[in-house]
Design an enzyme around this catalytic site. Structure first.
Site, PDB file in Angstrom:
ATOM      1  N   GLU A   3       0.957   7.566  10.894  1.00 21.05           N
ATOM      2  CA  GLU A   3       1.829   6.443  11.239  1.00 21.05           C
ATOM      3  C   GLU A   3       2.991   6.998  12.032  1.00 21.05           C
ATOM      4  OE1 GLU A   3       3.525   3.910   8.154  1.00 21.05           O
ATOM      5  OE2 GLU A   3       1.601   3.796   7.130  1.00 21.05           O
ATOM      6  N   PHE A  22       8.403  -3.963  13.242  1.00 19.78           N
ATOM      7  CA  PHE A  22       7.769  -2.744  13.747  1.00 19.78           C
ATOM      8  C   PHE A  22       6.598  -3.052  14.681  1.00 19.78           C
ATOM      9  CE2 PHE A  22       9.420   1.066  11.614  1.00 19.78           C
ATOM     10  CZ  PHE A  22      10.247   0.512  10.655  1.00 19.78           C
ATOM     11  N   GLU A  67       1.534   7.441   1.251  1.00 22.56           N
ATOM     12  CA  GLU A  67       2.922   7.811   0.989  1.00 22.56           C
ATOM     13  C   GLU A  67       3.313   7.798  -0.482  1.00 22.56           C
ATOM     14  OE1 GLU A  67       5.469   5.445   3.482  1.00 22.56           O
ATOM     15  OE2 GLU A  67       4.674   6.340   5.293  1.00 22.56           O
ATOM     16  N   TRP A 102       8.017  -5.011   3.540  1.00 17.16           N
ATOM     17  CA  TRP A 102       8.362  -4.769   2.138  1.00 17.16           C
ATOM     18  C   TRP A 102       9.692  -5.451   1.766  1.00 17.16           C
ATOM     19  CZ3 TRP A 102       3.962  -3.612   0.209  1.00 17.16           C
ATOM     20  CH2 TRP A 102       3.060  -2.832   0.934  1.00 17.16           C
TER      21      TRP A 102
HETATM   22  C1  PNW Z   1       5.857   3.381   6.137  1.00 15.90           C
HETATM   23  N1  PNW Z   1      10.581   7.690   5.795  1.00 15.90           N
HETATM   24  O1  PNW Z   1       6.828   3.695   5.182  1.00 15.90           O
HETATM   25  C2  PNW Z   1       4.858   2.508   5.402  1.00 15.90           C
HETATM   26  O2  PNW Z   1       3.621   3.151   5.223  1.00 15.90           O
HETATM   27  C3  PNW Z   1       4.650   1.168   6.012  1.00 15.90           C
HETATM   28  O3  PNW Z   1       4.052   0.312   5.075  1.00 15.90           O
HETATM   29  C4  PNW Z   1       5.976   0.632   6.518  1.00 15.90           C
HETATM   30  O4  PNW Z   1       5.893  -0.688   6.945  1.00 15.90           O
HETATM   31  C5  PNW Z   1       6.401   1.543   7.653  1.00 15.90           C
HETATM   32  O5  PNW Z   1       6.523   2.874   7.234  1.00 15.90           O
HETATM   33  C6  PNW Z   1       7.720   1.139   8.298  1.00 15.90           C
HETATM   34  O6  PNW Z   1       8.764   1.257   7.372  1.00 15.90           O
HETATM   35  C7  PNW Z   1       7.755   4.680   5.408  1.00 15.90           C
HETATM   36  O7  PNW Z   1      11.635   7.616   5.108  1.00 15.90           O
HETATM   37  C8  PNW Z   1       8.838   4.719   4.560  1.00 15.90           C
HETATM   38  O8  PNW Z   1      10.393   8.670   6.568  1.00 15.90           O
HETATM   39  C9  PNW Z   1       9.768   5.714   4.676  1.00 15.90           C
HETATM   40  C10 PNW Z   1       9.621   6.690   5.648  1.00 15.90           C
HETATM   41  C11 PNW Z   1       8.543   6.664   6.515  1.00 15.90           C
HETATM   42  C12 PNW Z   1       7.615   5.654   6.382  1.00 15.90           C
END
Ligand code: PNW
Length: 585
Positions: free
Chosen positions: A486, A552, A273, A544
């Site tokens: 994910e 989650f 990401e 985070w």
């Molecule tokens: C992911 N969005 O982050 C990360 O890869 C993980 O480390 C994190 O724990 C998980 O999602 C849950 O938050 C994201 O805005 C951050 O679409 C933002 C987005 C998606 C995933």
């Protein structure tokens, strides 16, 4: 191949070895300040301090907590009493006398036999053992320990799930539910405590054992090289991803990982990401070395380094492991135009351009930025050379997307063009507005059930997943397979539940997984080539800046018990059930 360079020299020695590397200290003037000579511009001078790993922890991070268990735990078989599925949301196998409408199976849907479904976690979020066995600090150790107010609940991931010592049990528990793939991340600063230079053999042995344990349990190991926990030394030496110096260091690190694990790992992700971690720049002021680069430029300097690093690491990886699948993980929700106006369509396009397209257009389509991004960055980023463009184009074997959700996009009140022409507009340069609700004319309803309020970006938007997957296939993946790398859900207010049985019964997350898998099957039946998916996350972990307050996990971890016991939640069974029903045997 790596043997000669791979021993930590004793940490002070290691730093001296680093100093000898060409260019490492190039911006630091000779230490003439120490001879007492008067100087005109004191701020131009740098300290000659040499910090070893322990010093970095002591001076830059401070005290670190350790878990009750600090030796590798042998796995115990999962008791059959833990494997009884809950009464599911949509029908029940329990002979209770209650009546349930049956959910009919759609016979035209199926997951092919070789479809892999799995679970994911990431190093800083799950490992704990922050200082163990020579790990160097990462920027997240600073963010969690030092930056006042940065973490919602003031927690750190010093211990977290203690996966560093409990991974055998963790792999046994996911295997017990039939999970086919486990996606984890290497901690760069475990493998290279300073991000460059000496390699820590203990860390290599650790990840080797995770991989062997996966294989022993018939679980496919999938490895991500970088999931946000940047070695602190690289941030403080040259600004981390803000500097192209990182390219050589990332590629050198990738080579170490490929050489050590490539004989058993076929599925690789370079970076997780970049839209998210590049937009984390600028890092909070006063806690990292200051590089005085304009704030607005920082995410894009990071993006430039990511494209160069990823693409070179891809090419090197393919040369070393011709049969491996290497990609990077993109992210972002599906972008629904809130109305059918042409200005909303334009806003949607710019949102794709400045998010997914920022990385995916160069990698999958052209080797270079799209026109909208290019118009914005060309005043401060150097153009890619012809050979860099060639390296970037095609540097992925699958389209991996963290596809959690969807939201609505619409034009700013002033219109898209007026925003583009006004660099001080709050939505500049993307110039797209967002909403989680349908338009007022459509009733103003939320796109779908909200996740925990601490994850406000996330809603259950599974109805939009088929359109989403078609969009990714038509726009970027084309003939390449799609990986949903994910997806997952933070059950609202889960952290305020107190009864174990209440925590384990997570109906909105369960319905998310139920409907998600069926929406994916629908898209696949329409021809979208999804080859695998990875649910986030194998268990509750460090979310985070939200700390442990949004969850989650498909397993609950009792963080108040020093033994950190794990328990399956109902949603894990719901996820597994989709494959019991729909996967070809
Ligand atoms: C992911 N969005 O982050 C990360 O890869 C993980 O480390 C994190 O724990 C998980 O999602 C849950 O938050 C994201 O805005 C951050 O679409 C933002 C987005 C998606 C995933």
């Amino acid at each position: 191949m790596m043997k000669e360079s791979l021993i930590i020299l004793g940490v002070a020695g290691a730093v001296q070895a680093l100093d000898k590397r060409q260019g490492f200290n190039q911006s630091i003037p000779a230490s003439t300040t120490l001879d007492g000579t008067a100087i005109e511009n004191p701020t131009a001078y740098a300290t000659p301090f040499v910090l070893n790993v322990e010093d970095m922890w002591d001076l830059l991070i401070g005290p670190v907590a350790t878990a009750a268990t600090t030796t590798t735990v042998s796995p115990t078989p999962v008791p059959s009493s833990s494997l009884i599925p809950p009464p599911p949301l949509y029908y029940s196998p329990f002979p209770t006398g209650a009546q349930h409408p049956m959910e009919p199976k759609n016979e035209s849907w199926s997951f092919p036999k070789d479809f892999w479904w799995g679970v994911a976690g990431a190093s800083y979020q799950i490992e704990g053992a922050a200082k163990a066995d020579g790990r160097g600090p990462s920027i997240w150790d600073v963010l969690s320990h030092r930056v006042a107010g940065f973490i919602h609940d003031n927690t750190t991931a010093d211990i977290s799930d203690n996966n560093y010592y409990m991974y055998k049990q963790d792999i046994a528990r996911v295997a017990a539910l039939g999970v086919k793939a486990y996606s984890f991340t290497l901690s760069w600063s475990r493998i290279m405590p300073f991000g460059r230079g000496p390699v820590n053999e203990v860390a290599i042995a650790h990840y080797n054992d995770i991989i062997s344990t996966c294989i022993e349990y018939d679980v496919i190991p999938m490895v991500t090289l970088f999931h946000w926990d940047l070695p602190l030394a690289l941030q403080d030496t040259y600004g981390g991803w803000l500097s192209e110096n990182i390219v050589g260091d990332f590629v050198a690190y990738a080579k170490v990982a490929y050489a050590a694990f490539g004989d058993r790992v076929d599925h690789w992700f370079t970076v997780n990401e970049p839209i998210v971690f590049c937009n984390d720049y600028p890092l909070p002021a006063m806690y990292f070395k200051n590089f005085s680069i304009p704030n607005a430029h920082q995410p894009f300097l990071c993006g430039q380094s990511v494209l160069l690093s990823h693409s070179q690491a891809y090419q090197v990886g393919k040369a070393m492991m011709p049969n491996a699948t290497i990609s990077y993980k993109n992210n972002g929700g599906y972008k629904i135009p809130q109305t059918n106006s042409s200005d909303d369509a334009l806003a949607v396009q710019r949102a794709w351009d400045f998010n997914e397209g920022w990385f995916s257009d160069p990698i999958f389509l052209t080797g270079d930025y799209n026109a909208a991004v290019k118009a914005y960055v060309s005043s401060f980023l150097r153009p890619f050379t012809a050979s860099e463009k060639q390296t970037i184009l095609g540097s992925a074997d699958s389209y991996a997307h963290d596809a959690y959700t969807a939201q609505f996009y619409f034009a700013p009140d002033s219109g898209v063009q007026a925003c583009i022409d006004n660099t001080t507009h709050p939505l500049y340069p993307t110039c797209a507005n967002t909403s989680y609700t349908y338009s007022a004319q459509d009733g103003g309803w939320l796109v779908g059930a909200a996740a925990d309020p601490l994850s406000p970006w996330l809603h259950k938007a599974t109805d939009w997943l088929p359109a989403f997957l078609h969009y990714l296939a038509d726009t970027w993946a084309k003939d390449l397979p799609i990986v949903v790398s994910e997806f997952g859900f933070a059950e609202p207010f889960e952290s305020s539940k107190t009864l174990l049985q209440d925590i384990l019964y997570d109906p909105i997350r369960s319905s998310y997984f139920h409907d998600y898998m069926r929406a994916m099957l629908m898209a696949m039946s329409e021809g979208v080539n999804v080859v695998g998916c990875l649910a986030w996350s194998l268990y509750d972990n460090y979310e985070w800046a939200t700390g442990f307050s949004a969850k989650f996990g498909m397993q609950y971890v009792n963080f108040t018990d020093p033994a950190l016991p794990r328990y399956y939640k109902a949603s894990f069974f719901e996820y597994a059930r989709a494959f019991e029903i729909y996967q070809e045997k």
